[in-house]
Design a protein around this motif. Structure first.
Motif, PDB file in Angstrom:
ATOM      1  N   ILE A  53     -12.789  25.847   9.886  1.00  0.00           N
ATOM      2  CA  ILE A  53     -13.337  26.017  11.229  1.00  0.00           C
ATOM      3  C   ILE A  53     -14.509  26.983  11.142  1.00  0.00           C
ATOM      4  O   ILE A  53     -14.412  28.038  10.509  1.00  0.00           O
ATOM      5  N   VAL A  54     -15.621  26.626  11.782  1.00  0.00           N
ATOM      6  CA  VAL A  54     -16.817  27.469  11.791  1.00  0.00           C
ATOM      7  C   VAL A  54     -17.197  27.779  13.231  1.00  0.00           C
ATOM      8  O   VAL A  54     -17.184  26.893  14.094  1.00  0.00           O
ATOM      9  N   VAL A  55     -17.543  29.043  13.479  1.00  0.00           N
ATOM     10  CA  VAL A  55     -17.948  29.494  14.808  1.00  0.00           C
ATOM     11  C   VAL A  55     -19.322  30.139  14.700  1.00  0.00           C
ATOM     12  O   VAL A  55     -19.570  30.920  13.765  1.00  0.00           O
ATOM     13  N   GLU A 113     -26.318  28.573  17.640  1.00  0.00           N
ATOM     14  CA  GLU A 113     -27.189  27.615  16.949  1.00  0.00           C
ATOM     15  C   GLU A 113     -28.002  28.304  15.859  1.00  0.00           C
ATOM     16  O   GLU A 113     -28.131  27.794  14.742  1.00  0.00           O
ATOM     17  N   LEU A 114     -28.546  29.478  16.160  1.00  0.00           N
ATOM     18  CA  LEU A 114     -29.339  30.203  15.182  1.00  0.00           C
ATOM     19  C   LEU A 114     -28.492  30.632  13.984  1.00  0.00           C
ATOM     20  O   LEU A 114     -28.973  30.635  12.845  1.00  0.00           O
ATOM     21  N   ASP A 115     -27.236  30.995  14.235  1.00  0.00           N
ATOM     22  CA  ASP A 115     -26.349  31.400  13.143  1.00  0.00           C
ATOM     23  C   ASP A 115     -26.094  30.264  12.160  1.00  0.00           C
ATOM     24  O   ASP A 115     -25.920  30.486  10.957  1.00  0.00           O
ATOM     25  N   LEU A 116     -26.046  29.048  12.677  1.00  0.00           N
ATOM     26  CA  LEU A 116     -25.689  27.907  11.849  1.00  0.00           C
ATOM     27  C   LEU A 116     -26.828  27.426  10.953  1.00  0.00           C
ATOM     28  O   LEU A 116     -26.588  26.801   9.917  1.00  0.00           O
ATOM     29  N   LYS A 141     -14.955  21.657  11.415  1.00  0.00           N
ATOM     30  CA  LYS A 141     -14.966  21.659  12.873  1.00  0.00           C
ATOM     31  C   LYS A 141     -15.796  22.846  13.317  1.00  0.00           C
ATOM     32  O   LYS A 141     -15.507  23.993  12.961  1.00  0.00           O
ATOM     33  N   VAL A 142     -16.847  22.581  14.092  1.00  0.00           N
ATOM     34  CA  VAL A 142     -17.789  23.620  14.494  1.00  0.00           C
ATOM     35  C   VAL A 142     -17.608  23.936  15.973  1.00  0.00           C
ATOM     36  O   VAL A 142     -17.631  23.035  16.828  1.00  0.00           O
ATOM     37  N   TYR A 143     -17.447  25.209  16.270  1.00  0.00           N
ATOM     38  CA  TYR A 143     -17.395  25.699  17.642  1.00  0.00           C
ATOM     39  C   TYR A 143     -18.728  26.390  17.919  1.00  0.00           C
ATOM     40  O   TYR A 143     -19.008  27.453  17.351  1.00  0.00           O
ATOM     41  N   LEU A 144     -19.539  25.773  18.779  1.00  0.00           N
ATOM     42  CA  LEU A 144     -20.888  26.265  19.035  1.00  0.00           C
ATOM     43  C   LEU A 144     -20.897  27.211  20.225  1.00  0.00           C
ATOM     44  O   LEU A 144     -20.455  26.860  21.324  1.00  0.00           O
ATOM     45  N   ASN A 157     -20.804  31.324  26.892  1.00  0.00           N
ATOM     46  CA  ASN A 157     -19.421  31.000  26.500  1.00  0.00           C
ATOM     47  C   ASN A 157     -18.979  31.621  25.176  1.00  0.00           C
ATOM     48  O   ASN A 157     -17.952  31.223  24.633  1.00  0.00           O
ATOM     49  N   TYR A 158     -19.730  32.591  24.651  1.00  0.00           N
ATOM     50  CA  TYR A 158     -19.486  32.993  23.270  1.00  0.00           C
ATOM     51  C   TYR A 158     -18.096  33.590  23.041  1.00  0.00           C
ATOM     52  O   TYR A 158     -17.483  33.333  21.998  1.00  0.00           O
TER      53      TYR A 158
END
Length: 224
Positions: free
Chosen positions: A32-34, A37-40, A51-54, A59-60
């Motif tokens: 799982i990755v959180v 957008e800039l972080d990714l 599974k990416v949680y953007l 909503n952070y």
């Protein structure tokens, strides 16, 4: 059952070239990755099978909580990606609260603070780092901190924000007694193809437009 694990990972200042081998290793380990957008962006090639949680500005915390709940149910490992270093202006305290029952490992990264200091050729231990990324929280307190630190002969490394842009910072400092000829750098998009570095006097910043997401270096009088 073993305790869930979360990595809070610094992914560098933007370019994949500044992603460390340890960051790559722990991102590969996670399912799982959180991140925002800039972080990714620097780690995009490592997240395609996860599974990416953007996250975004609205909503952070909620998204981090959803990822934590998913990991608890499935016994999975989470990687929370943070641009730069997770101990610099990343909301670390909030993340530690969300993942309070996880085994936590923080993986340092190369931050824009380090890169700006290197560009300005100054020592970080002779500087004070001030972040305006948190909106209006403690805005006046942080402004006064700039003046106090500079008055104590420290370089300023300032992470500007929407409520304290580079031109506003320059105006504030000059209006409060800092010399308008003080050497200043403004760094934008460090390590990326559209990187821009402005060098000039503090007064020169006022008439120019910079990204609010910039790093300013204001050099003290004795920079030997």
């Amino acid at each position: 059952m073993s305790q869930n694990k979360v990595y809070i990972v610094g992914v560098g200042a933007g370019s994949p070239r500044y992603l460390t081998m340890e960051a790559e290793r722990v991102i590969r380990e996670a399912s799982i990755v959180v991140g925002w957008e800039l972080d990714l962006l620097p780690a995009r090639s490592l997240t395609t099978d996860k599974k990416v949680y953007l996250q975004d500005v609205n909503n952070y915390i909620q998204v981090a909580e959803e990822a934590a709940d998913e990991a608890r149910k499935r016994g999975e490992t989470v990687a929370v990606l943070r641009i730069g270093d997770p101990c610099i202006s990343s909301g670390l305290a909030g993340l530690l609260r969300v993942f309070h029952d996880f085994e936590v490992k923080i993986v340092p990264g190369i931050s824009s603070v380090q890169l700006a200091a290197a560009t300005a050729q100054i020592n970080i231990d002779e500087s004070v780092i001030i972040s305006f990324h948190n909106g209006e929280e403690d805005l006046e307190k942080k402004r006064r901190l700039m003046l106090d630190a500079f008055g104590r002969n420290r370089h300023l490394i300032i992470l500007t924000g929407p409520d304290q842009k580079p031109d506003e910072t320059a105006s504030y400092l000059i209006n409060n007694g800092i010399s308008e000829t003080t050497p200043t750098l403004v760094c934008e998009n460090l390590t990326l193809e559209d990187e821009k570095i402005f060098r000039g006097a503090l007064r020169d910043v006022i008439a120019r437009q910079f990204s609010w997401l910039s790093v300013m270096v204001i050099k003290k009088g004795d920079s030997s």
